[in-house]
Motif scaffolding. Structure first.
Motif, PDB file in Angstrom:
ATOM      1  N   VAL A 139       0.841  -1.202   0.000  1.00  0.00           N
ATOM      2  CA  VAL A 139       0.000   0.000   0.000  1.00  0.00           C
ATOM      3  C   VAL A 139       0.875   1.251   0.000  1.00  0.00           C
ATOM      4  O   VAL A 139       0.584   2.225  -0.699  1.00  0.00           O
ATOM      5  N   ASN A 140       1.964   1.218   0.741  1.00  0.00           N
ATOM      6  CA  ASN A 140       2.904   2.345   0.713  1.00  0.00           C
ATOM      7  C   ASN A 140       3.493   2.522  -0.686  1.00  0.00           C
ATOM      8  O   ASN A 140       3.631   3.640  -1.177  1.00  0.00           O
ATOM      9  N   TYR A 147      -9.374  -4.507  -4.233  1.00  0.00           N
ATOM     10  CA  TYR A 147      -9.470  -5.677  -3.368  1.00  0.00           C
ATOM     11  C   TYR A 147      -8.288  -5.760  -2.404  1.00  0.00           C
ATOM     12  O   TYR A 147      -8.448  -6.191  -1.262  1.00  0.00           O
ATOM     13  N   LEU A 148      -7.120  -5.351  -2.856  1.00  0.00           N
ATOM     14  CA  LEU A 148      -5.960  -5.346  -1.961  1.00  0.00           C
ATOM     15  C   LEU A 148      -6.139  -4.321  -0.850  1.00  0.00           C
ATOM     16  O   LEU A 148      -5.810  -4.591   0.307  1.00  0.00           O
ATOM     17  N   LEU A 149      -6.684  -3.154  -1.187  1.00  0.00           N
ATOM     18  CA  LEU A 149      -6.930  -2.129  -0.165  1.00  0.00           C
ATOM     19  C   LEU A 149      -7.992  -2.596   0.830  1.00  0.00           C
ATOM     20  O   LEU A 149      -7.866  -2.363   2.032  1.00  0.00           O
ATOM     21  N   ARG A 150      -9.016  -3.249   0.326  1.00  0.00           N
ATOM     22  CA  ARG A 150     -10.071  -3.752   1.212  1.00  0.00           C
ATOM     23  C   ARG A 150      -9.514  -4.822   2.155  1.00  0.00           C
ATOM     24  O   ARG A 150      -9.802  -4.827   3.353  1.00  0.00           O
ATOM     25  N   MET A 151      -8.669  -5.697   1.626  1.00  0.00           N
ATOM     26  CA  MET A 151      -8.053  -6.730   2.449  1.00  0.00           C
ATOM     27  C   MET A 151      -7.123  -6.075   3.485  1.00  0.00           C
ATOM     28  O   MET A 151      -7.112  -6.474   4.647  1.00  0.00           O
ATOM     29  N   HIS A 152      -6.390  -5.076   3.080  1.00  0.00           N
ATOM     30  CA  HIS A 152      -5.488  -4.357   3.984  1.00  0.00           C
ATOM     31  C   HIS A 152      -6.290  -3.725   5.122  1.00  0.00           C
ATOM     32  O   HIS A 152      -5.898  -3.804   6.290  1.00  0.00           O
ATOM     33  N   GLN A 153      -7.401  -3.079   4.789  1.00  0.00           N
ATOM     34  CA  GLN A 153      -8.242  -2.455   5.827  1.00  0.00           C
ATOM     35  C   GLN A 153      -8.779  -3.486   6.793  1.00  0.00           C
ATOM     36  O   GLN A 153      -8.761  -3.276   8.012  1.00  0.00           O
TER      37      GLN A 153
END
Length: 132
Positions: A13-14, A121-127
């Motif tokens: 994410v960074n 989807y990666l951001l949602r999983m990260h959250q």
């Protein structure tokens, strides 16, 4: 297993945010950028309007184009592949626990590993992992 994924997602994410910052500062127009990373200019226009629709592979190509590290993305790809294989072998109760933590079914994990991950989807999983 999930702690390692959480760490890799955080790093990715960074990387994604740094690439998006460089993209905003980039003087190339859509056609030039499309040629540089191998997609159509229409894709670039659409993804500039909806940054979460970028694919992980696009972020890798953009990072390479901007001479940025792609290590976080490569590690995440490896981790997601390993996770998908591990989840497939788990008893159903443990698999469901992980699916709830990720907000994603095991079949979706496998599918996205094959077709390419959308940043959304990666951001949602990260959250979801950041909350646990």
């Amino acid at each position: 297993m999930l702690d390692y994924l959480r760490t890799n997602l955080h790093s990715f994410v960074n990387q994604y945010q740094a690439v998006m910052w460089r993209l905003r500062e980039c003087s190339l127009n859509d056609e030039q950028l499309a040629a540089a990373i191998g997609v159509s200019s229409g894709v670039i226009r659409n993804r500039r309007n909806k940054p979460q629709s970028w694919k992980q592979g696009d972020i890798d190509r953009l990072a390479s184009y901007f001479s940025m590290s792609t290590t976080a993305s490569q590690q995440l790809t490896t981790t997601l592949g390993e996770l998908s294989q591990q989840v497939a072998t788990l008893p159903s109760a443990e698999r469901r626990r992980i699916e709830r933590a990720l907000h994603m079914k095991a079949t979706q994990l496998s599918e996205y590993n094959l077709s390419g991950w959308t940043i959304q989807y990666l951001l949602r999983m990260h959250q979801s992992l950041s909350r646990t």
